[in-house]
Design an enzyme around this catalytic site. Structure first.
Site, PDB file in Angstrom:
ATOM      1  N   HIS A  62     -13.803  23.355 -82.906  1.00  0.00           N
ATOM      2  CA  HIS A  62     -15.134  22.773 -83.099  1.00  0.00           C
ATOM      3  C   HIS A  62     -15.193  21.314 -82.665  1.00  0.00           C
ATOM      4  O   HIS A  62     -16.274  20.785 -82.399  1.00  0.00           O
ATOM      5  CB  HIS A  62     -15.628  22.964 -84.544  1.00  0.00           C
ATOM      6  CG  HIS A  62     -14.983  22.095 -85.575  1.00  0.00           C
ATOM      7  ND1 HIS A  62     -13.949  22.521 -86.385  1.00  0.00           N
ATOM      8  CD2 HIS A  62     -15.237  20.820 -85.963  1.00  0.00           C
ATOM      9  CE1 HIS A  62     -13.613  21.567 -87.227  1.00  0.00           C
ATOM     10  NE2 HIS A  62     -14.381  20.518 -86.986  1.00  0.00           N
ATOM     11  N   ASP A 198      -9.172  27.853 -85.419  1.00  0.00           N
ATOM     12  CA  ASP A 198      -9.985  26.698 -85.042  1.00  0.00           C
ATOM     13  C   ASP A 198      -9.134  25.650 -84.314  1.00  0.00           C
ATOM     14  O   ASP A 198      -8.742  24.634 -84.882  1.00  0.00           O
ATOM     15  CB  ASP A 198     -10.628  26.101 -86.288  1.00  0.00           C
ATOM     16  CG  ASP A 198     -11.750  25.137 -85.961  1.00  0.00           C
ATOM     17  OD1 ASP A 198     -11.890  24.763 -84.781  1.00  0.00           O
ATOM     18  OD2 ASP A 198     -12.497  24.751 -86.886  1.00  0.00           O
ATOM     19  N   SER A 633     -11.199  16.480 -89.138  1.00  0.00           N
ATOM     20  CA  SER A 633     -11.123  17.689 -88.323  1.00  0.00           C
ATOM     21  C   SER A 633     -10.163  17.455 -87.168  1.00  0.00           C
ATOM     22  O   SER A 633     -10.290  16.489 -86.427  1.00  0.00           O
ATOM     23  CB  SER A 633     -12.506  18.048 -87.772  1.00  0.00           C
ATOM     24  OG  SER A 633     -13.351  18.498 -88.797  1.00  0.00           O
TER      25      SER A 633
END
Length: 731
Positions: A62, A198, A633
Site C-alpha cells: 500500500h 502487504d 507502514s
C-alpha cells in the site's frame, strides 16, 4: 516512540531485559554502520528498509500503490496482475519518489531557544524559532550534499536537528498482485486475524560516487552502510520485537477536551463524509476497469483512515478515555495546589485556559473538517480552486516569468489530474457532498451563496439538478477545455476562470474559510500549542520517575515490544499468528476482497513451500505490542539479534485509539512475516534472483517455529505473559 539517539540513557537496559541482544550503539550510531543506516523514509509518508547490499528496498504494497498504479493501464494492469522485474533493465523509474536516510540527529534546543523571553507572544516566538531552525539546518550541512531540518518535540519544549541523505532515483522492482498485496481489502483493513501479503520492492540507484543523483540509465545500485539480514527462525510469544521507522503523528498528551473534540466532533464528521464518498466510488469502480484503475490509490487512501477513525472512536469509548484524562487532570491540579507559589504561578491556570481555547475553537474545527473533506473532497472544486493563484498573479501584475512558470506547472498537473478522474463519478460525489457541507457547517461560517443554495435545494433531487447544471456549464471538466482556459490565462485573459461556474462556486467557499474560519482556528491552535507545551513540562515535573517520549512527528523513532496475541472481547482470544491455511479458508471467488490467484492455490495444493514451510504451511502474519501509527507502514520489524522478521503494515482495529491513548492490553501492530514475503517472491513469482541478493540466516531447525497448521481455524486459549511498561500508558 523513542528517539534513537537517546536509547542509551533511556531504554537500553529495559530493551535488553526484554530480549534485545544488541547495544544502543548497534541501533543508532554516527561513527559506524548501524540499524538506522538500513531505514529510509519512503516517499513522504511511509518507511522502507534495505535488504541487500545492492540497494534493494522493502516496503508495503500500500506504500508503493501509487507508483504501481502510475505504471498500470487497462492493457498492463500491474495492480491486478503484479509486476516483477527479472532484469535490472526492467526496473521502472518513478519520478518524484524519494528515499531518505537519517545521517545523524542532534539536540539543538539550546541554540534554538537561547535568549527568547518567557512571556513573548506565541506568533512572535514562532518567527524567531523558525529563523533559528533554518540557520541551524543550513549550518549543519554547509558544503555537503546532505540536507537538514529541525523538528520541535514536546510541543516546542525541545528541538532536534536531523541531517539527511535524499535519493531520488528509486525504481519499482516487484509487487505481488492485488489478490495477495491487498488480500482482505477493506473488509480486513485494520482487522485481525490478517492474511495480507502487504509488500512491494524497489531499488535505490546512485551516481558513480554512490551519492544521490537524478535518474540516469548510467546510475548504479546504491551500496548501503548497512542492510538487514533476514531471519527464517520465526517468532514465539514473548519474543522481543523492534519497529524502526517514521511514525507520522500522535497526540498522547492531549487533555480531556482535546480527546473529546476528536471523539465527538472531528472523527464523526470525517467518517460521515468519507462513508458517503466511498460508496459512490466503490459502485463506479466495480462497473468499470478504467475507473477502478483511476481511483484505486485515492479510494485506498480514503478508506484507510475512514475505517481507522471508526475504530478510534470505539476504542476511546471503550477506554473511557475522556474520563481517564479528567482524572489525570485532577491529579495534576492537586499536585499544583500542593506546591509552592512558583509552581502555582506557572501551572495553576493552564488547564482552565486550555478548556477555554478548546471551547472557542470547537465550531471552527467542525467548519474546517467540512470544508476540507466535503467541499474540497470534490475534485472539480479542488481543481478550480487551484486556478486562484493565476487570478492573484495576474491581478497583482506579477512578473511574466513568474506567471509563466506557475502556468507550466499547472499544465503538467492538469494532465495528471484528468488521467485519474472520471467526471461522471465526480459529479455524483459533488451531488452527495455539497449538501453535507451546506447542512452541517455552522451557518455563521458559511458563504452567503451556499446559504442561498441550502434554502433553495431542500431535496437530494434538487441538489442533483444543481450539480448537473454546474458540470454541464463548467469548462474545467475535461483536459482539453481546461487547457484552453490556461491558454487564455497565458495571454493575460483570466475571464475564463472568473466566469466559470465551478470557480464561482468554490472561490467564496475558500475565501470564507480563509476569512472567517482559519484566523480563529489558527489563533486558538497556537494558544493550545503554547499551553500544551507548558502542561507537558508540568507533567514531566510532576512525574520525574516516568520516561516521556515526544509525540510522533514523522521523525525516525524506535518502538519495542513483544510478540503477543490479545483478547478483543469477552470470551474471544486471538492467537498471535496466521498462516497460508487461513488464506484458503477465507478464499471467495465471488468477493473481490478474497480472491486468491490460481498460482497460489496450486502451490498450496502441492505444498510446494520451499524452505519457507513451517509444520506443513507458511506463516503469513503475526502481532506484537509495539506502538505504531501512520508512517510506520513499511517499517522493519526486527528481532533481538538485529535481523528482519517482518514488515509492519497495520494495527488492530481495537487499538487504533493508540494515537491518543496507548493501551498495552489491546494495542497490537500487525506484521507481515518475512517468510511469506520470501515465499511469494521465490515460489509464486519466480523472482529467485531477488532472494539471492538477500542474506538469509537461521531457519526452522534453529529456533522454535509457529504452532501446527490449522490452529487458526478455531479460537484457541493461550496464556501469554508479556511484561508491560506501565509508564508508557497514559493512565
Amino acid at each position: 516512540m523513542w528517539l534513537p539517539l537517546l536509547l542509551k540513557q533511556l531504554n537500553e537496559a529495559d530493551m535488553q531485559q526484554k530480549g534485545l541482544k544488541l547495544s544502543a550503539e548497534d541501533i543508532y550510531s554516527v561513527n559506524r554502520g548501524s540499524l538506522k543506516d538500513a531505514i529510509v523514509q519512503f516517499g513522504g509518508g511511509c518507511t522502507g528498509e534495505i535488504i541487500s547490499n545492492e540497494g534493494l528496498l522493502l516496503t508495503n504494497h500500500h506504500c508503493g500503490y501509487g507508483q504501481i498504479q502510475q505504471h498500470s493501464s487497462v492493457e498492463n494492469d500491474y495492480l491486478t496482475k503484479g509486476y516483477w522485474a527479472m532484469t535490472r533493465e526492467q526496473e521502472l523509474p518513478n519520478p518524484g519518489l524519494t528515499a531518505t536516510f537519517i545521517v545523524r540527529m542532534e539536540d539543538v534546543t539550546g541554540p534554538v531557544l537561547q535568549g527568547i523571553p518567557a512571556g513573548i507572544q506565541e506568533a512572535d516566538r514562532e518567527k524567531i524559532v523558525q529563523q533559528r531552525m533554518a540557520e541551524v539546518s543550513q549550518k549543519a550541512v554547509q558544503g555537503t550534499h546532505y540536507k537538514a531540518f529541525v523538528r520541535p518535540m514536546f510541543n516546542g519544549g525541545e528541538y532536534y536537528l536531523f541531517v539527511t541523505e535524499v535519493f531520488e532515483d528509486i525504481r519499482l522492482v516487484g509487487a505481488p498482485p492485488s489478490s495477495i498485496g491487498k488480500f482482505g481489502g477493506d473488509t480486513d483493513n485494520w482487522m485481525w486475524p490478517r492474511h495480507t501479503g502487504d509488500f512491494s520492492m524497489f531499488r535505490i540507484y546512485a551516481g558513480p560516487d554512490n551519492k544521490p543523483a537524478p535518474y540516469s540509465k548510467d546510475n548504479k545500485p546504491f551500496q548501503p552502510r548497512h542492510s538487514l539480514p533476514i531471519s527464517l527462525s520465526g517468532v514465539q510469544p514473548g519474543d522481543f520485537t523492534l519497529v524502526f521507522g517514521f511514525p507520522g503523528r500522535t497526540t498522547e498528551y492531549l487533555t480531556s477536551w482535546g480527546v473529546d473534540e476528536t471523539y465527538s466532533v472531528s472523527d464523526p464528521a470525517k467518517v460521515k463524509i468519507r462513508d458517503t464518498k466511498l460508496r459512490i466510488l466503490d459502485a463506479d469502480m466495480k462497473a468499470s476497469d478504467k475507473v477502478r484503475i483511476q481511483y484505486a490509490a485515492k479510494y485506498a487512501s480514503l478508506a484507510n483512515y475512514w475505517k481507522k477513525w471508526i475504530g478510534e472512536m470505539r476504542g476511546l469509548k471503550r477506554l473511557d478515555a475522556v474520563r481517564r484524562k479528567q482524572q489525570q487532570e485532577q491529579q495534576f491540579r492537586q499536585w499544583v495546589q500542593a506546591g509552592d507559589a512558583t509552581r502555582q504561578a506557572k501551572y495553576g491556570q493552564i488547564l482552565g485556559q486550555l478548556e477555554q481555547q478548546y471551547r472557542t475553537v470547537r465550531p471552527y474545527v467542525q467548519a474546517r473538517d467540512y470544508v476540507m473533506e466535503a467541499a474540497l473532497g470534490i475534485e472539480l472544486l479542488t481543481y478550480a480552486n487551484a486556478m486562484q493563484q493565476y487570478v492573484d498573479l495576474v491581478k497583482d501584475k506579477a512578473p511574466q516569468a513568474e506567471i509563466s512558470a506557475a502556468l507550466e506547472k499547472t499544465r503538467r498537473g492538469t494532465t495528471g489530474t484528468f488521467r485519474n478522474i472520471n467526471i461522471s463519478t465526480d459529479q455524483k460525489v459533488a451531488a452527495a457532498l455539497l449538501p453535507i457541507y451546506a447542512e452541517n457547517t455552522p451557518a455563521e461560517l458559511l458563504p452567503d451563496h451556499i446559504k442561498a443554495l441550502r434554502q433553495k435545494n431542500t431535496t437530494p433531487e434538487a441538489w442533483q439538478r444543481f450539480v448537473a447544471d454546474l458540470y454541464s456549464r463548467s469548462r474545467l471538466t475535461s483536459e482539453e477545455s481546461a487547457q484552453k482556459v490556461l491558454d487564455e490565462v497565458a495571454k493575460g485573459n483570466i475571464s475564463g476562470i472568473l466566469n466559470d461556474p465551478a470557480y464561482q462556486l468554490v472561490a467564496p467557499i475558500v475565501a470564507t474559510y480563509r476569512q472567517k474560519v482559519l484566523p480563529t482556528y489558527t489563533q486558538a491552535q497556537d494558544q493550545i500549542t503554547l499551553l500544551q507545551r507548558t502542561y507537558i513540562a508540568g507533567l514531566r515535573e510532576q512525574q520525574p520517575q516516568r520516561k516521556f517520549y515526544p509525540d510522533a512527528n514523522s521523525t525516525l523513532r524506535v518502538a519495542y515490544g513483544q510478540v503477543a496475541g490479545y483478547q478483543p472481547a469477552d470470551g474471544v482470544q486471538y492467537d498471535y499468528y496466521t498462516t497460508l491455511d487461513g488464506i484458503m479458508q477465507k478464499a471467495d471467488p465471488t468477493n473481490v476482497d478474497f480472491e486468491v490467484p490460481q498460482r497460489l492455490v496450486e502451490l498450496y495444493e502441492k505444498k510446494d513451500y520451499g524452505p519457507y514451510a513451517v509444520n506443513g504451511t507458511v506463516p503469513v502474519a503475526f502481532t506484537a505490542t509495539n506502538h505504531t501509527t501512520g508512517g510506520n507502514s513499511g517499517s522493519p520489524v526486527i528481532n533481538g539479534r538485529g535481523e528482519l522478521i517482518g514488515t509492519n503494515f497495520d494495527r488492530n482495529w481495537e487499538g487504533t485509539m493508540s494515537d491518543l491513548m496507548y493501551d498495552p492490553d489491546r494495542v497490537r501492530n500487525i506484521t507481515l512475516d518475512v517468510r511469506y514475503m520470501l515465499f511469494v517472491v521465490d515460489k509464486y513469482a519466480g523472482a529467485t534472483h531477488l532472494v539471492k541478493e538477500m542474506k538469509l540466516v537461521g531457519g526452522p531447525g534453529q529456533a522454535s517455529a509457529a504452532p501446527a497448521a490449522g490452529d487458526d481455524k478455531k479460537v484457541k486459549k493461550q496464556k501469554v505473559k508479556v511484561k508491560r511498561e506501565k509508564a508508557a500508558a497514559v493512565n
